[in-house]
Design a protein around this motif. Structure first.
Motif, PDB file in Angstrom:
ATOM      1  N   GLN A 237       0.733  -0.932   0.006  1.00 29.28           N
ATOM      2  CA  GLN A 237       0.210   0.072   0.063  1.00 29.28           C
ATOM      3  C   GLN A 237       0.679   1.164   0.031  1.00 29.28           C
ATOM      4  OE1 GLN A 237      -2.474  -1.402   3.543  1.00 29.28           O
ATOM      5  NE2 GLN A 237      -3.581  -0.599   2.359  1.00 29.28           N
ATOM      6  N   SER A 238       0.659   2.359  -0.973  1.00 36.00           N
ATOM      7  CA  SER A 238       1.439   3.360  -1.504  1.00 36.00           C
ATOM      8  C   SER A 238       0.691   4.853  -1.198  1.00 36.00           C
ATOM      9  CB  SER A 238       2.368   2.706  -2.557  1.00 36.00           C
ATOM     10  OG  SER A 238       3.014   4.459  -3.407  1.00 36.00           O
ATOM     11  N   ASP A 239       1.699   5.537  -0.613  1.00 38.07           N
ATOM     12  CA  ASP A 239       1.172   6.700  -0.128  1.00 38.07           C
ATOM     13  C   ASP A 239       1.057   6.908  -1.647  1.00 38.07           C
ATOM     14  OD1 ASP A 239       1.763   6.720   3.118  1.00 38.07           O
ATOM     15  OD2 ASP A 239       3.536   7.745   2.674  1.00 38.07           O
ATOM     16  N   ASN A 240       1.897   7.163  -2.657  1.00 35.18           N
ATOM     17  CA  ASN A 240       1.401   7.299  -3.821  1.00 35.18           C
ATOM     18  C   ASN A 240       0.339   6.802  -4.641  1.00 35.18           C
ATOM     19  OD1 ASN A 240       3.828   8.840  -4.147  1.00 35.18           O
ATOM     20  ND2 ASN A 240       5.257   7.937  -5.468  1.00 35.18           N
ATOM     21  N   GLN A 241      -0.447   5.830  -4.083  1.00 34.97           N
ATOM     22  CA  GLN A 241      -1.824   5.579  -4.746  1.00 34.97           C
ATOM     23  C   GLN A 241      -2.482   7.099  -4.274  1.00 34.97           C
ATOM     24  OE1 GLN A 241      -2.295   2.064  -2.155  1.00 34.97           O
ATOM     25  NE2 GLN A 241      -1.751   0.942  -3.920  1.00 34.97           N
ATOM     26  N   PHE A 242      -2.768   7.076  -3.017  1.00 33.93           N
ATOM     27  CA  PHE A 242      -3.116   9.185  -3.036  1.00 33.93           C
ATOM     28  C   PHE A 242      -3.214  10.120  -3.252  1.00 33.93           C
ATOM     29  CE2 PHE A 242      -3.671  12.185   0.479  1.00 33.93           C
ATOM     30  CZ  PHE A 242      -4.819  12.529   0.014  1.00 33.93           C
ATOM     31  N   HIS A 243      -1.485   9.942  -3.420  1.00 38.63           N
ATOM     32  CA  HIS A 243      -0.793  11.312  -4.711  1.00 38.63           C
ATOM     33  C   HIS A 243      -1.147  11.234  -6.148  1.00 38.63           C
ATOM     34  CE1 HIS A 243       2.772  11.235  -1.604  1.00 38.63           C
ATOM     35  NE2 HIS A 243       1.670  12.078  -0.555  1.00 38.63           N
ATOM     36  N   ASN A 244      -1.163  10.316  -6.615  1.00 40.95           N
ATOM     37  CA  ASN A 244      -1.721   9.794  -7.619  1.00 40.95           C
ATOM     38  C   ASN A 244      -3.144  10.536  -8.044  1.00 40.95           C
ATOM     39  OD1 ASN A 244       0.364   9.108  -9.285  1.00 40.95           O
ATOM     40  ND2 ASN A 244       0.072   6.764  -8.649  1.00 40.95           N
ATOM     41  N   LYS A 245      -3.808  10.350  -7.248  1.00 42.31           N
ATOM     42  CA  LYS A 245      -5.403  10.676  -7.451  1.00 42.31           C
ATOM     43  C   LYS A 245      -5.697  12.510  -7.200  1.00 42.31           C
ATOM     44  CE  LYS A 245      -7.804   6.501  -7.215  1.00 42.31           C
ATOM     45  NZ  LYS A 245      -8.532   6.053  -6.244  1.00 42.31           N
ATOM     46  N   VAL A 246      -4.360  12.819  -5.603  1.00 39.43           N
ATOM     47  CA  VAL A 246      -4.945  14.116  -5.904  1.00 39.43           C
ATOM     48  C   VAL A 246      -3.743  14.771  -7.484  1.00 39.43           C
ATOM     49  CG1 VAL A 246      -3.650  16.286  -4.300  1.00 39.43           C
ATOM     50  CG2 VAL A 246      -4.648  14.486  -3.377  1.00 39.43           C
ATOM     51  N   SER A 247      -2.800  14.598  -7.583  1.00 36.42           N
ATOM     52  CA  SER A 247      -1.838  15.361  -8.713  1.00 36.42           C
ATOM     53  C   SER A 247      -3.065  15.033  -9.742  1.00 36.42           C
ATOM     54  CB  SER A 247      -1.204  14.549  -9.664  1.00 36.42           C
ATOM     55  OG  SER A 247      -0.915  13.211  -9.633  1.00 36.42           O
ATOM     56  N   GLN A 248      -4.320  14.239 -10.205  1.00 36.29           N
ATOM     57  CA  GLN A 248      -4.443  14.083 -11.176  1.00 36.29           C
ATOM     58  C   GLN A 248      -6.140  16.004 -11.088  1.00 36.29           C
ATOM     59  OE1 GLN A 248      -7.345  10.703 -11.366  1.00 36.29           O
ATOM     60  NE2 GLN A 248      -5.362   9.343 -11.836  1.00 36.29           N
ATOM     61  N   LYS A 249      -6.705  15.869 -10.512  1.00 33.94           N
ATOM     62  CA  LYS A 249      -6.865  17.420 -10.048  1.00 33.94           C
ATOM     63  C   LYS A 249      -6.112  18.421 -10.125  1.00 33.94           C
ATOM     64  CE  LYS A 249     -10.568  14.618  -7.763  1.00 33.94           C
ATOM     65  NZ  LYS A 249     -10.950  14.498  -9.001  1.00 33.94           N
ATOM     66  N   LEU A 250      -4.513  18.563 -10.291  1.00 28.91           N
ATOM     67  CA  LEU A 250      -3.850  19.549 -10.174  1.00 28.91           C
ATOM     68  C   LEU A 250      -3.529  21.036 -11.709  1.00 28.91           C
ATOM     69  CD1 LEU A 250      -0.704  18.630  -7.749  1.00 28.91           C
ATOM     70  CD2 LEU A 250      -3.073  19.951  -7.235  1.00 28.91           C
ATOM     71  N   THR A 251      -3.479  22.129 -10.751  1.00 26.53           N
ATOM     72  CA  THR A 251      -3.109  22.370 -12.405  1.00 26.53           C
ATOM     73  C   THR A 251      -2.346  23.426 -11.968  1.00 26.53           C
ATOM     74  OG1 THR A 251      -4.576  24.709 -11.374  1.00 26.53           O
ATOM     75  CG2 THR A 251      -6.154  23.570 -12.768  1.00 26.53           C
ATOM     76  N   THR A 252      -1.321  22.732 -11.324  1.00 23.24           N
ATOM     77  CA  THR A 252       0.061  23.172 -11.168  1.00 23.24           C
ATOM     78  C   THR A 252       1.008  22.090 -11.633  1.00 23.24           C
ATOM     79  OG1 THR A 252       1.292  24.923  -9.535  1.00 23.24           O
ATOM     80  CG2 THR A 252       0.575  22.338  -8.700  1.00 23.24           C
ATOM     81  N   PRO A 253       2.498  22.683 -11.646  1.00 26.03           N
ATOM     82  CA  PRO A 253       3.597  21.632 -11.946  1.00 26.03           C
ATOM     83  C   PRO A 253       3.823  20.351 -10.779  1.00 26.03           C
ATOM     84  CG  PRO A 253       4.253  23.923 -12.852  1.00 26.03           C
ATOM     85  CD  PRO A 253       2.677  23.870 -11.596  1.00 26.03           C
ATOM     86  N   PHE A 254       4.103  19.095 -11.130  1.00 20.88           N
ATOM     87  CA  PHE A 254       3.552  18.417 -10.304  1.00 20.88           C
ATOM     88  C   PHE A 254       4.869  17.126 -10.324  1.00 20.88           C
ATOM     89  CE2 PHE A 254       0.650  16.127 -12.481  1.00 20.88           C
ATOM     90  CZ  PHE A 254       1.272  15.337 -12.362  1.00 20.88           C
ATOM     91  N   GLU A 255       5.009  16.435  -9.439  1.00 20.58           N
ATOM     92  CA  GLU A 255       5.920  15.606  -9.408  1.00 20.58           C
ATOM     93  C   GLU A 255       6.041  14.598  -8.752  1.00 20.58           C
ATOM     94  OE1 GLU A 255      10.953  14.241  -9.818  1.00 20.58           O
ATOM     95  OE2 GLU A 255      10.219  16.348  -9.986  1.00 20.58           O
ATOM     96  N   ILE A 256       5.970  12.796  -8.608  1.00 16.81           N
ATOM     97  CA  ILE A 256       5.684  12.480  -8.301  1.00 16.81           C
ATOM     98  C   ILE A 256       7.237  11.249  -7.569  1.00 16.81           C
ATOM     99  CG2 ILE A 256       4.099  10.143  -7.526  1.00 16.81           C
ATOM    100  CD1 ILE A 256       2.101  11.295  -8.827  1.00 16.81           C
ATOM    101  N   ILE A 257       8.077  10.939  -6.624  1.00 17.80           N
ATOM    102  CA  ILE A 257       8.765  10.995  -6.334  1.00 17.80           C
ATOM    103  C   ILE A 257       8.306   9.162  -5.816  1.00 17.80           C
ATOM    104  CG2 ILE A 257      11.093  11.001  -4.836  1.00 17.80           C
ATOM    105  CD1 ILE A 257      10.091  13.532  -6.246  1.00 17.80           C
ATOM    106  N   ASN A 258       9.849   8.535  -6.228  1.00 20.52           N
ATOM    107  CA  ASN A 258       9.024   7.234  -5.640  1.00 20.52           C
ATOM    108  C   ASN A 258      10.418   7.398  -4.762  1.00 20.52           C
ATOM    109  OD1 ASN A 258       7.574   6.493  -7.887  1.00 20.52           O
ATOM    110  ND2 ASN A 258       9.948   6.167  -8.916  1.00 20.52           N
ATOM    111  N   TYR A 259       9.670   5.806  -3.858  1.00 19.58           N
ATOM    112  CA  TYR A 259      10.470   5.751  -2.028  1.00 19.58           C
ATOM    113  C   TYR A 259      12.573   5.311  -2.807  1.00 19.58           C
ATOM    114  CZ  TYR A 259      11.753   3.982   2.264  1.00 19.58           C
ATOM    115  OH  TYR A 259      11.971   3.998   4.366  1.00 19.58           O
ATOM    116  N   SER A 260      12.591   4.607  -3.600  1.00 20.68           N
ATOM    117  CA  SER A 260      14.047   4.474  -4.401  1.00 20.68           C
ATOM    118  C   SER A 260      14.901   5.884  -4.609  1.00 20.68           C
ATOM    119  CB  SER A 260      13.980   3.594  -5.544  1.00 20.68           C
ATOM    120  OG  SER A 260      13.112   4.133  -6.267  1.00 20.68           O
ATOM    121  N   ASP A 261      14.498   7.079  -4.428  1.00 23.87           N
ATOM    122  CA  ASP A 261      14.993   7.899  -5.378  1.00 23.87           C
ATOM    123  C   ASP A 261      15.705   8.753  -4.229  1.00 23.87           C
ATOM    124  OD1 ASP A 261      14.075   7.874  -7.370  1.00 23.87           O
ATOM    125  OD2 ASP A 261      12.304   9.483  -7.672  1.00 23.87           O
ATOM    126  N   ASP A 262      16.367   9.710  -4.223  1.00 22.88           N
ATOM    127  CA  ASP A 262      17.213  10.375  -2.667  1.00 22.88           C
ATOM    128  C   ASP A 262      16.100  10.901  -1.926  1.00 22.88           C
ATOM    129  OD1 ASP A 262      18.763  12.004  -0.939  1.00 22.88           O
ATOM    130  OD2 ASP A 262      20.769  11.678  -2.295  1.00 22.88           O
TER     131      ASP A 262
END
Length: 357
Positions: A237-262
């Motif tokens: 269960q990933s927090d990015n599942q929630f982030h994906n839902k929120v980001s779909q409604k954004l009108t501003t630039p965004f980036e979804i980071i992965n856990y393996s990133d720094d």
């Protein structure tokens, strides 16, 4: 690798949870300072640690990661119990019963302790949290585990009182702190340019929560500021599942980071951190980054109140509005809660005394 002076370590490790992984690396770094020539065998659900320098490069200790496969869990664990001197559970809310009365975790833990006791080995707990038990079976398991444990440090006063209420005469019980606070901030350089948001996967199917935070982020950013979605948990269960839902409604630039990133690199880019996750707030405070907490759980509001820093602006309920005025107020007036963090660091170090055998 020699197992002449080996110790087994357990915890919520290998689940891609930032708070638990931070506690593990901080505990190992502290052991590297106070112990020499010891080997620590760390049992994990998934081994993504062996390839990371931070989890393997120590001066005075050796660390081996063992994936808890069914073979290890049911058979080979006896071998490790036999060769080790002692076992420890590190960090997390480790003793509790879920609202669904799911006792699988605590049943498993009780069995692990029994296997070590079979060979006369002690099992201790380091800087853990204690929750509530709602059934007689759960309470009985809790009592068995505590009675069989050798030494016990609790990460907060509430957990300590829960323990002492049932076991007022138990020796070697004391208050510690959150191991995350052992992190040194001097290694990080800030480059503030984005809004960092740390949500929680439990709200991925709650459309009202998704709508609330997409609207808040759109209002704050005005199509100009970039939002970095940072997962503090990215297991099954990933927090990015929630982030994906929120980001779909954004009108501003965004980036979804992965856990393996720094994650440290991205966190250092924050002008402000808005976080449901406790350790998103802890990390922000350690790095001196202004932050606002969304109290999906009491532990979030308790932490913010404990910092005694802009509490009326930084402590928000789920779906409570966060205005641009509040953001500006926090950014302009936030000061790193250094005294509080130093107190927590010293308490966490005290909790590590369970290893002084």
């Amino acid at each position: 690798m020699s197992y002449r002076k080996s110790y087994c370590l357990f915890g919520y490790f290998g689940f891609k949870n930032f708070g638990d992984d931070l506690m593990l690396v901080n505990a190992l770094n502290h052991l590297d300072l106070i112990k020499r020539n010891n080997t620590y065998i760390v049992f994990v659900a998934e081994d993504y640690y062996s390839e990371q320098k931070a989890f393997t490069s120590f001066k005075n200790i050796k660390v081996k990661y063992i994936r808890l496969t069914p073979l290890i869990n049911y058979i080979c664990i006896y071998y490790y119990a036999f060769i080790s001197r002692e076992a420890f559970w590190i960090g997390g809310t480790s003793l509790y019963e879920s609202s669904a009365a799911n006792l699988d975790g605590i049943v498993w833990l009780n069995k692990v302790i029994n296997k070590f006791q079979l060979f006369g080995k002690n099992f201790s707990f380091c800087n853990i949290g204690i929750g509530d038990f709602t059934s007689e079976k759960g309470l009985n398991l809790y009592k068995q585990i505590v009675n069989k444990s050798k030494r016990f440090s609790c990460r907060d006063h509430v957990s300590l009182m829960k323990l002492k209420n049932f076991f007022p005469e138990k020796p070697n019980v004391f208050e510690g702190g959150d191991l995350a606070c052992l992190l040194e901030s001097s290694f990080f350089n800030r480059d503030p340019k984005s809004i960092v948001f740390c949500g929680h996967f439990q709200y991925q199917d709650d459309e009202s929560v998704v709508e609330t935070y997409s609207a808040i982020l759109n209002d704050i950013c005005k199509g100009k500021e970039k939002v970095l979605f940072m997962p503090m948990h990215q297991g099954t269960q990933s927090d990015n599942q929630f982030h994906n839902k929120v980001s779909q409604k954004l009108t501003t630039p965004f980036e979804i980071i992965n856990y393996s990133d720094d994650l440290f690199k991205y966190m250092s880019q924050a002008k402000i951190v808005i976080s449901m996750r406790l350790h998103g707030l802890v990390l922000a405070d350690i790095l001196g980054i202004p932050n606002i907490g969304i109290s999906y759980h009491d532990k979030v509001s308790i932490y913010i109140k404990s910092t005694n820093t802009l509490v009326e602006y930084r402590n928000k309920k789920v779906k409570e509005n966060i205005s641009i005025e509040t953001i500006q107020k926090v950014i302009s007036n936030y000061k790193k809660p250094t005294e509080f963090l130093n107190q927590e660091k010293n308490k966490a170090i005290k909790g590590m005394k369970v290893f002084e055998v």
